[in-house]
Scaffold this active site. Structure first.
Site, short mmCIF file in Angstrom:
data_model
loop_
_atom_site.label_atom_id
_atom_site.label_comp_id
_atom_site.label_asym_id
_atom_site.label_seq_id
_atom_site.Cartn_x
_atom_site.Cartn_y
_atom_site.Cartn_z
N ASP A 8 -5.68 82.56 -7.69
CA ASP A 8 -5.84 83.23 -8.98
C ASP A 8 -4.51 83.75 -9.52
OD1 ASP A 8 -7.20 84.17 -11.19
OD2 ASP A 8 -7.90 86.00 -10.21
N ASN A 56 -15.92 78.30 -14.50
CA ASN A 56 -14.72 77.93 -15.24
C ASN A 56 -15.00 76.94 -16.38
OD1 ASN A 56 -12.64 78.11 -12.28
ND2 ASN A 56 -12.83 79.61 -13.92
C1 IPE Z 1 -6.51 80.45 -11.41
O1 IPE Z 1 -5.74 81.05 -12.40
C2 IPE Z 1 -6.97 79.07 -11.77
C3 IPE Z 1 -8.43 78.96 -11.91
C4 IPE Z 1 -9.28 79.96 -11.92
C5 IPE Z 1 -9.00 77.64 -12.06
P1 IPE Z 1 -6.35 81.65 -13.72
O2 IPE Z 1 -6.36 80.59 -14.76
O3 IPE Z 1 -7.66 82.32 -13.47
O4 IPE Z 1 -5.24 82.72 -14.10
P2 IPE Z 1 -5.43 84.16 -14.75
O5 IPE Z 1 -6.50 84.88 -13.99
O6 IPE Z 1 -5.82 83.93 -16.17
O7 IPE Z 1 -4.09 84.79 -14.62
MG MG Z 2 -8.25 84.26 -13.03
#
Ligand code: IPE
Ligand code: MG
Length: 237
Positions: A8, A56
C-alpha cells in the site's frame, strides 16, 4: 515462516513526487521484486502479497487498467528467474473480470513454476477475504448437496482446506506499510493468530531493510495462541 504484505501507498508515493499514480504502481512492482529477493535470506519460505482487492474495481477505469497491467509487467521481467530459483507462484483470487490474456499469463506462470518448492509466492489479485470464505462455504454446501460431504465432518481444518490459501500454512505475520492500520479484507480467516506489523514507509520505497525491521518487530512479540505463558501459570499457583 509465512509473511504476508498489504502493498500500500503507491498513490501517495507518486503524489509526493508530482507523478501520475501509474508510476507509483510501477515503482511498487520494483519494490515487490526487491522484497521477493530479500525474503529467503530472512527465513521466509511463504510470502503472500496483496496486489488487487475485489474493492479496487471501484477505482477509475483508467487506474484499474493500470493495475491490471502489473502482473504482466512483473511476470514478463521476472518469471524466468522465479522459475529458475525454485519459486512456486500462485495467484489467489477470482478470475472473474480479468482479461483472457491476463488469465493465460497467470496460468502460464503457475504451470511453469508448479513443481518448484524452495519458496512459495502467493499473489492475491482480484482477491477478497470475505469472498474467499463465501466461496469455500458454497463449495462445501455443494459437496453436501451432492452427497459427497457430511456437515458433521466440517471443522476448522476442513474449512481451511477449501480456501484459496489451502496450500500454505497460516501467515505468522501480516505487514502493512504506508501507515494504514487495517486488514482491508486481506486473509481474514488466515489472520486468526497472525501478528500485525504496521510500518510508515510507502510501498514503492520498501525493500530488504524494511522487511528485516518488520520481522524484528514480529520476533519481539510473544505469541500465546490464547494460552497463558508458563511463568504466569506458576504465578497463578
Ligand atoms: C497500493 O497503493 C496499490 C493497490 C491498492 C492496488 P494505493 O494505490 O492504494 O496507494 P495509496 O493508498 O493511494 O497511496
Ligand atoms: Mg491504498
Amino acid at each position: 515462516m509465512h509473511a504476508a504484505i498489504v502493498m500500500d501507498g503507491n498513490g501517495r508515493w507518486a503524489k509526493q513526487r508530482g507523478l501520475p499514480r501509474s508510476l507509483g504502481h510501477r515503482a511498487g512492482v520494483e519494490a515487490l521484486k526487491r522484497t521477493v529477493s530479500a525474503a529467503p535470506a530472512l527465513n521466509i519460505r511463504w510470502l503472500t502479497v496483496f496486489g488487487f482487492s475485489t474493492e479496487n474495481w471501484s477505482r477509475p477505469a483508467a487506474e484499474v487498467g493500470q493495475l491490471m497491467a502489473l502482473p504482466q509487467r512483473y511476470f514478463q521481467s521476472d518469471i524466468a528467474r522465479l522459475e529458475r530459483e525454485g519459486v512456486r507462484v500462485r495467484v489467489i483470487g477470482s478470475r472473474e473480470g480479468l482479461s483472457r490474456d491476463l488469465v493465460r499469463m497467470i496460468d502460464d506462470a503457475q504451470a511453469r513454476t508448479a513443481k518448484n518448492d524452495t519458496f512459495f509466492l502467493n499473489i492475491a489479485f482480484n482477491y477478497g477475504g470475505q469472498a474467499d470464505i463465501v466461496a469455500a462455504a458454497r463449495r462445501f454446501a455443494e459437496e453436501v448437496a451432492q452427497g459427497r460431504a457430511d456437515p458433521m465432518d466440517l471443522d476448522q481444518q476442513a474449512f481451511a482446506s477449501r480456501l484459496a490459501t489451502c496450500d500454505s500454512p497460516p501467515p505468522d505475520v501480516i505487514i502493512r506499510p504506508s501507515g494504514e492500520q487495517r486488514l482491508s479484507n486481506f486473509l481474514l480467516w488466515e489472520a486468526a493468530y497472525a501478528e500485525l506489523v504496521f510500518q510508515d514507509v510507502l510501498w514503492p520505497d520498501y525493500g530488504a531493510e524494511h522487511l528485516k525491521a518488520a520481522l524484528a518487530a514480529f520476533a519481539a512479540r510473544e505469541r500465546r495462541y490464547g494460552a497463558v505463558v508458563a511463568d504466569d501459570v506458576l504465578a497463578a499457583g
